[in-house]
Structure formats: structure tokens, C-alpha cells
Design a protein around this motif. Structure first.
Motif, PDB file in Angstrom:
ATOM      1  N   PRO A 294       0.843  -1.209   0.000  1.00 15.18           N
ATOM      2  CA  PRO A 294       0.000   0.000   0.000  1.00 15.18           C
ATOM      3  C   PRO A 294       0.872   1.251   0.000  1.00 15.18           C
ATOM      4  O   PRO A 294       1.922   1.283   0.636  1.00 15.18           O
ATOM      5  CB  PRO A 294      -0.784  -0.093   1.323  1.00 15.18           C
ATOM      6  CG  PRO A 294      -0.530  -1.457   1.873  1.00 15.18           C
ATOM      7  CD  PRO A 294       0.768  -1.933   1.286  1.00 15.18           C
TER       8      PRO A 294
ATOM      9  N   GLY B 193       0.642   5.713   0.055  1.00 14.27           N
ATOM     10  CA  GLY B 193      -0.098   6.979   0.089  1.00 14.27           C
ATOM     11  C   GLY B 193       0.717   8.033  -0.622  1.00 14.27           C
ATOM     12  O   GLY B 193       0.959   7.953  -1.825  1.00 14.27           O
ATOM     13  N   GLY B 194       1.218   9.023   0.137  1.00 16.17           N
ATOM     14  CA  GLY B 194       2.009  10.101  -0.467  1.00 16.17           C
ATOM     15  C   GLY B 194       3.462   9.737  -0.681  1.00 16.17           C
ATOM     16  O   GLY B 194       4.227  10.517  -1.228  1.00 16.17           O
TER      17      GLY B 194
ATOM     18  N   THR C  63       5.848   9.639   1.452  1.00 10.41           N
ATOM     19  CA  THR C  63       6.774  10.516   2.185  1.00 10.41           C
ATOM     20  C   THR C  63       7.363   9.813   3.412  1.00 10.41           C
ATOM     21  O   THR C  63       8.108  10.426   4.178  1.00 10.41           O
ATOM     22  CB  THR C  63       6.076  11.803   2.680  1.00 10.41           C
ATOM     23  OG1 THR C  63       5.096  11.444   3.675  1.00 10.41           O
ATOM     24  CG2 THR C  63       5.401  12.554   1.553  1.00 10.41           C
ATOM     25  N   GLY C  64       7.007   8.569   3.605  1.00 15.14           N
ATOM     26  CA  GLY C  64       7.473   7.823   4.781  1.00 15.14           C
ATOM     27  C   GLY C  64       8.995   7.787   4.827  1.00 15.14           C
ATOM     28  O   GLY C  64       9.666   7.778   3.788  1.00 15.14           O
TER      29      GLY C  64
ATOM     30  N   THR D 210      -0.666  11.558   3.112  1.00 15.26           N
ATOM     31  CA  THR D 210      -2.108  11.329   3.000  1.00 15.26           C
ATOM     32  C   THR D 210      -2.698  10.879   4.342  1.00 15.26           C
ATOM     33  O   THR D 210      -1.977  10.417   5.233  1.00 15.26           O
ATOM     34  CB  THR D 210      -2.381  10.208   1.983  1.00 15.26           C
ATOM     35  OG1 THR D 210      -1.740   8.999   2.466  1.00 15.26           O
ATOM     36  CG2 THR D 210      -1.841  10.554   0.602  1.00 15.26           C
TER      37      THR D 210
HETATM   38  P1  FAD Z   1       3.492   6.561   2.753  1.00 12.59           P
HETATM   39  O1  FAD Z   1       4.893   7.011   2.834  1.00 12.59           O
HETATM   40  O2  FAD Z   1       2.934   6.362   1.393  1.00 12.59           O
HETATM   41  O3  FAD Z   1       3.321   5.197   3.576  1.00 12.59           O
HETATM   42  C1  FAD Z   1       3.781   5.080   4.895  1.00 12.59           C
HETATM   43  C2  FAD Z   1       3.471   3.649   5.390  1.00 12.59           C
HETATM   44  O4  FAD Z   1       2.057   3.459   5.478  1.00 12.59           O
HETATM   45  C3  FAD Z   1       3.952   2.536   4.450  1.00 12.59           C
HETATM   46  O5  FAD Z   1       4.287   1.429   5.211  1.00 12.59           O
HETATM   47  C4  FAD Z   1       2.739   2.224   3.580  1.00 12.59           C
HETATM   48  O6  FAD Z   1       2.747   0.907   3.092  1.00 12.59           O
HETATM   49  C5  FAD Z   1       1.607   2.450   4.554  1.00 12.59           C
HETATM   50  N1  FAD Z   1       0.378   3.000   3.948  1.00 12.59           N
HETATM   51  C6  FAD Z   1       0.230   4.148   3.244  1.00 12.59           C
HETATM   52  N2  FAD Z   1      -1.069   4.333   2.942  1.00 12.59           N
HETATM   53  C7  FAD Z   1      -1.736   3.273   3.463  1.00 12.59           C
HETATM   54  C8  FAD Z   1      -3.107   2.898   3.498  1.00 12.59           C
HETATM   55  N3  FAD Z   1      -4.057   3.652   2.943  1.00 12.59           N
HETATM   56  N4  FAD Z   1      -3.433   1.746   4.125  1.00 12.59           N
HETATM   57  C9  FAD Z   1      -2.486   0.955   4.706  1.00 12.59           C
HETATM   58  N5  FAD Z   1      -1.191   1.272   4.699  1.00 12.59           N
HETATM   59  C10 FAD Z   1      -0.823   2.424   4.093  1.00 12.59           C
HETATM   60  N6  FAD Z   1       6.506  11.621  10.308  1.00 12.59           N
HETATM   61  C11 FAD Z   1       6.166  11.892  11.583  1.00 12.59           C
HETATM   62  O7  FAD Z   1       5.601  11.036  12.261  1.00 12.59           O
HETATM   63  N7  FAD Z   1       6.449  13.111  12.142  1.00 12.59           N
HETATM   64  C12 FAD Z   1       7.064  14.097  11.462  1.00 12.59           C
HETATM   65  O8  FAD Z   1       7.314  15.163  11.999  1.00 12.59           O
HETATM   66  C13 FAD Z   1       7.426  13.839  10.108  1.00 12.59           C
HETATM   67  N8  FAD Z   1       8.031  14.788   9.372  1.00 12.59           N
HETATM   68  C14 FAD Z   1       8.393  14.507   8.098  1.00 12.59           C
HETATM   69  C15 FAD Z   1       9.041  15.506   7.353  1.00 12.59           C
HETATM   70  C16 FAD Z   1       9.433  15.251   6.048  1.00 12.59           C
HETATM   71  C17 FAD Z   1      10.118  16.337   5.257  1.00 12.59           C
HETATM   72  C18 FAD Z   1       9.176  13.977   5.470  1.00 12.59           C
HETATM   73  C19 FAD Z   1       9.573  13.682   4.058  1.00 12.59           C
HETATM   74  C20 FAD Z   1       8.528  12.999   6.192  1.00 12.59           C
HETATM   75  C21 FAD Z   1       8.142  13.252   7.512  1.00 12.59           C
HETATM   76  N9  FAD Z   1       7.486  12.276   8.284  1.00 12.59           N
HETATM   77  C22 FAD Z   1       7.127  12.561   9.567  1.00 12.59           C
HETATM   78  C23 FAD Z   1       7.204  10.937   7.726  1.00 12.59           C
HETATM   79  C24 FAD Z   1       5.909  10.851   6.889  1.00 12.59           C
HETATM   80  O9  FAD Z   1       5.521  12.072   6.384  1.00 12.59           O
HETATM   81  C25 FAD Z   1       4.766  10.302   7.694  1.00 12.59           C
HETATM   82  O10 FAD Z   1       5.105   9.010   8.121  1.00 12.59           O
HETATM   83  C26 FAD Z   1       3.435  10.224   6.945  1.00 12.59           C
HETATM   84  O11 FAD Z   1       2.488   9.721   7.833  1.00 12.59           O
HETATM   85  C27 FAD Z   1       3.456   9.312   5.720  1.00 12.59           C
HETATM   86  O12 FAD Z   1       2.286   9.527   4.946  1.00 12.59           O
HETATM   87  P2  FAD Z   1       2.247   9.051   3.416  1.00 12.59           P
HETATM   88  O13 FAD Z   1       0.861   9.228   2.903  1.00 12.59           O
HETATM   89  O14 FAD Z   1       3.315   9.683   2.644  1.00 12.59           O
HETATM   90  O15 FAD Z   1       2.538   7.489   3.596  1.00 12.59           O
END
Ligand code: FAD
Ligand code: MLT
Ligand code: ZN
Length: 462
Positions: free
Chosen positions: A70, A72-73, A75-76, A143
Motif C-alpha cells: 500500500p 499513500g504520499g 513521504t514515509g 495522506t
Molecule cells: P506513505 O509514505 O505512502 O506510507 C507510509 C506507510 O504506510 C507505508 O508502510 C505504507 O505501506 C503504509 N500505507 C500508506 N497508505 C496506506 C493505506 N491507505 N493503508 C495501509 N497502509 C498504508 N513523520 C512523523 O511522524 N512526524 C514528522 O514530523 C514527520 N516529518 C516529516 C518531514 C518530512 C520532510 C518527510 C519527508 C517525512 C516526515 N514524516 C514525519 C514521515 C511521513 O511524512 C509520515 O510518516 C506520513 O504519515 C506518511 O504519509 P504518506 O501518505 O506519505 O505514507
């Protein structure tokens, strides 16, 4: 390995050609994580537009014996959202499911689909005079589904808790393709197991989040933002105590920024702190709907100078100035990435041990990995430090990891405070978590996903 054509045909007939990417550079953004540490190769990327389609994809992949990742954005920061390099794993991107289904300003809830960008949800809440208090530098791309699946933290945790504390209801597609609909908007619901908690922070290994109901808060009418410098982390803790005394439960952020972090932000983002240079900086925010907040902040600052806790400091005079102060903090991660290779540690220790942790980790690195530089910053108010180590090409990341994590373990801390395990820390988790806890986690995974088809290789090794 080539993808079975009947799998592609079945997926195409379910989601239509617009919902499937099978080749070419369109696959690239889905293949590698934000830090570009884990280049993978998807069999294909499938982009459903409804919960029913997600369920159908899971069933089709299950019948074909294919694993799903899975996303989302993307950004993990733990490499959890990208496939391995085998070319056999299907990336299931939620980015076409981005609707806000409902916002109730009196009931204080928002229901959004998994692919809804966090900032879009925050803005919708703000437009209704409400607050969605999940705030992180990646909020313009992360996301709702990713934030829930990662149980994201961010800068407001000390007041509002992790994402978990804001989730009221979830809709999840299980690894067998059934839909568990728990999209309730209830504040109180003790009817049986609270199963949604299993999926929050499970990083896509137990189910696919398709929608969530999150708690909102009334939007505070007044906010104060201050940047201060202190001599050392011990003084930072004294300032936290002072802020607790003067601002009480109005403190909404208490962030630590080292001089190294400020230096990186100046070098790569061209941003400079508007106060005298120092070794450590604190970005403090407080919010309230009652009058007198600024006066309380001024009293705090005055006492901090009088008692020689703070060396210099400023309180933002306007929203624009507050945004400038926040920009310093928000550019640290990106500036660090521009500087070169770093080994990230997202650790927590008991709050009052942070100063000793910083000293001991620094000493351990100087002895075991000479020539490295530490970029420490983070959510001091939560005891969560991003203890990132800037390394050269001759440093071994695994050695650096081990040095820092051993110190964390000695303080009874966690090797992942908020970013999760993903594939980045999968070996480290197995090393530092007790075997009983690991086995409990495996029991849950086996019960829900016996064939290990959902995000294999992340969080837990079989
Ligand atoms: P993704 O990166 O796409 O996925 C993250 C994880 O969730 C993966 O394991 C994926 O398989 C799973 N996933 C995604 N969508 C789903 C879904 N719908 N159902 C089931 N599983 C799913 N994190 C923090 O906690 N605190 C911070 O302060 C923070 N600051 C950040 C700053 C920067 C500049 C960056 C790049 C990242 C930062 N992060 C931070 C990390 C990140 O932004 C978070 O973890 C965010 O929650 C990830 O969201 P995403 O939609 O990009 O998920
Ligand atoms: C942040 O707080 O800015 C991110 O979680 C940190 C990181 O880059 O380690
Ligand atoms: Zn963080």
C-alpha cells in the motif's frame, strides 16, 4: 520476471486503463522512497477509485499469489511504502481516493478517504473554524491513509497526542479482501474489541485503510510562537518547565533545533534565525481561545532571561513572522538531505534523560565512528529526538545505527518514536524488542495475513 497477463487483464477490467500503470517512467515515483534509500521495482501500480475496487484488487492479487504494497504520499521515512526490487509486488496507490466525505463542525469530526492529502484535510477543518492537529513538514504530500497507517507524530503531539489519539473510526480492507467498516463518529464506544487500533501504525502490513474519521478541535483564536536560544539541552528542559508553569496546557509545540540543524538550513535553504547565534534553539508555540496568551509568553520570556535560562529570543509579531520561524524548523529534513549521506535515528527516551542521552550518544559516536557529525533536532516536548548522523563514504551505516541504538536501549528508549519500522529498521526492531513482544506481533500478523501477502518484509520478518 514478467507479470502474468491475466492478472493485468483482471486488474484493468476492474479499475480501467486510467487506474493501472504497467511500464515506463510513470512507475518511477512509486518505486523509490522519499530518501531514495530503497529503490524497488513494482510489477505494476494500481490506483483504485473506491473501497469496492480496493477489495477487488486484494482478492485478485490473493488469487494470483501476488504481494501488495500500500502507498499513500510516499513521504514515509522508513522505506515502508515501496516494493522490493523483484518486480513481483503490486503497488496499491490510494491517491485517486481523495474525497472528504463529511465534516461536522459541531460534532467535531472529519471523514476522509485514505488518499486525501493531510494539508487538504487541515485546510477544510480551518475553513470551518476547526483544527485538525496533525502537523508535519510533509503535510503537503502525506495522506490521511499514510498518516493513520504510520501513526504519525509531528509537532503537536505534546498537546494532542499521536494520530492514534485522533482516530475515531476506520474503514479497512483486510488481506482476504473483505471490508471492515468501522467508520463510526463516536467519542465513546466500548462495544467489544477496539480492533481499529491494530491497523493504526501497522504500516500497511495488516490491512489497507480506505477511509478514516478523525477528531477535530475548536480552532484556538490566539497563537504565540517564540524562538529562543539556550546554552545546552539541560537549559532547554528548564525552559520547558518554565513554559509548563507559565503557559500550562496551552503549549502546543516545543521543538529543539541544534546549531548544526540551523547551519544546514542556512546553507541549503538560505534561511537564518533572527536571533543571536547559539548552540541550541527552541521553537515554542502556544495556542488558546482565551485572552492573555501573549502576556503569559512575555512573562515566560522575561523570567527565562532573568534566570539566565535563555540567551536570546523573539516572539513573533505577526502570522507571517511566525511562519518564518516555523520555516526554519520545517526545512531541517530537506536541508539535511541536500548536505549528503545521513543515518537517521528517530528515537525517544524519557524526557528528562534527553540531555544525558545526547551527551552519551555523542561520546559513543566519537569513540566508535570518528569523523561523523550529529544533526540533532526534533520534538523535545515528547522526548523524541531525530538524532541524525551525517556520515562520509567510509562510515558503515549499520555500525552507526548500532552505536546510537545501544545508547537508546540503555535509557529504556525506543528506536522508532514516530517514523515506524518499514524496511529501514526491520532488523533493528528484532534486535531490541523482547522476543515475547515480537512473537505476539507475529501471532497478530499470521491471524490476519497468514500468507504474508500484505507489505511483506516490512515491520516484521516471518
Ligand atoms: P506513505 O509514505 O505512502 O506510507 C507510509 C506507510 O504506510 C507505508 O508502510 C505504507 O505501506 C503504509 N500505507 C500508506 N497508505 C496506506 C493505506 N491507505 N493503508 C495501509 N497502509 C498504508 N513523520 C512523523 O511522524 N512526524 C514528522 O514530523 C514527520 N516529518 C516529516 C518531514 C518530512 C520532510 C518527510 C519527508 C517525512 C516526515 N514524516 C514525519 C514521515 C511521513 O511524512 C509520515 O510518516 C506520513 O504519515 C506518511 O504519509 P504518506 O501518505 O506519505 O505514507
Ligand atoms: C521532522 O520532525 O522534521 C521529521 O520527522 C524528521 C526527520 O527528518 O528525521
Ligand atoms: Zn519528527
Amino acid at each position: 520476471m514478467t507479470i502474468p497477463t491475466d492478472l493485468l487483464q483482471r486488474l484493468t477490467s476492474l479499475v480501467g486503463p486510467a487506474g493501472l500503470i504497467t511500464a515506463g517512467s510513470d512507475l518511477d515515483p512509486y518505486a523509490v522512497d522519499w530518501r531514495k534509500l530503497f529503490p524497488g521495482r513494482p510489477a505494476c501500480v494500481v490506483r483504485p477509485s473506491s473501497t469496492e475496487q480496493v477489495a477487488g484488487i486484494v482478492q485478485i492479487c490473493r488469487e494470483a499469489g501476488v504481494a501488495i504494497v500500500p502507498q499513500g504520499g510516499n513521504t514515509g521515512l522508513a522505506g515502508g511504502a515501496v516494493p522490493d526490487p523483484s518486480g513481483t509486488q503490486v503497488v496499491l496507490s490510494l491517491n485517486r481516493m481523495a474525497a472528504i466525505r463529511n465534516l461536522d463542525p459541531v460534532g467535531l469530526t472529519i471523514e476522509a478517504e485514505a488518499g486525501c492529502i493531510l494539508k487538504v484535510a487541515q485546510d477544510a477543518a480551518a475553513a470551518a473554524g476547526r483544527l485538525l492537529p496533525i502537523s508535519l513538514a510533509a503535510e503537503g504530500s502525506a495522506t490521511i491513509g499514510g498518516v493513520v497507517a504510520a501513526n504519525a507524530g509531528g509537532v503537536n503531539v505534546l498537546r494532542y497526542g499521536m494520530t492514534r489519539s485522533l482516530v475515531l473510526g476506520l474503514e479497512v480492507v483486510l488481506p482476504d479482501g473483505t471490508v471492515a467498516n468501522g467508520l463510526r463518529r463516536l467519542r465513546k464506544d466500548n462495544a467489544g474489541y477496539d480492533w481499529k487500533q491494530l491497523f493504526i501504525g501497522s504500516e500497511g502490513t495488516l490491512g489497507i485503510v480506505t477511509a478514516a474519521v478523525l477528531r477535530l478541535l475548536p480552532r484556538p483564536k490566539h497563537t504565540v510562537t517564540a524562538l529562543l536560544s539556550v546554552a545546552d539541552p539541560a537549559a532547554a528542559l528548564r525552559l520547558l518547565e518554565l513554559a509548563q508553569d507559565e503557559l500550562g496546557d496551552q503549549i502546543s509545540a516545543f521543538e529543539l533545533i541544534s546549531a548544526t540543524s540551523m547551519g544546514l538550513v542556512a546553507k541549503h535553504a538560505g534561511l537564518k534565525a533572527p536571533i543571536a547565534e547559539g548552540e541550541w534553539f527552541l521553537l515554542i508555540e502556544a495556542a488558546s481561545s482565551l485572552a492573555g496568551l501573549r502576556e503569559a509568553a512575555e512573562t515566560m520570556l522575561g523570567t527565562a532571561f532573568e534566570q539566565e535560562i535563555a540567551l536570546d529570543g523573539v516572539i513573533a509579531e505577526s502570522g507571517a513572522q511566525a511562519a518564518q520561524l516555523w520555516a526554519l524548523r520545517e526545512h531541517v529534513t530537506e536541508s539535511e538531505a541536500r548536505e549528503g549521506k545521513s543515518v537517521k535515528h528517530d528515537v525517544s527516551v524519557p524526557l528528562t534523560d534527553v540531555p544525558r542521552f545526547l551527551v552519551e550518544a555523542g561520546e559513543a559516536l566519537a569513540a566508535g565512528a570518528p569523523g561523523t557529525r550529529v544533526n540533532a533536532f526534533g520534538h523535545l516536548g515528547d522526548g523524541n529526538i531525530h538524532y541524525n548522523v551525517l556520515v562520509g563514504s567510509d562510515h558503515d551505516a549499520a555500525v552507526v545505527n548500532r552505536i546510537v541504538h545501544d545508547v537508546v536501549a540503555a535509557f529504556g528508549g525506543s528506536i522508532s518514536a514516530e517514523h515506524g519500522i518499514g524496511q529501514y529498521r526491520v532488523g533493528e526492531l528484532a534486535r531490541y524488542r523482547a522476543s515475547t513482544e515480537m512473537e505476539l506481533a507475529r501471532t497478530i500478523k499470521r491471524a490476519l495475513d497468514p500468507d504474508n501477502r500484505l507489505n511483506p518484509g516490512k515491520v516484521l520478518l516471518p
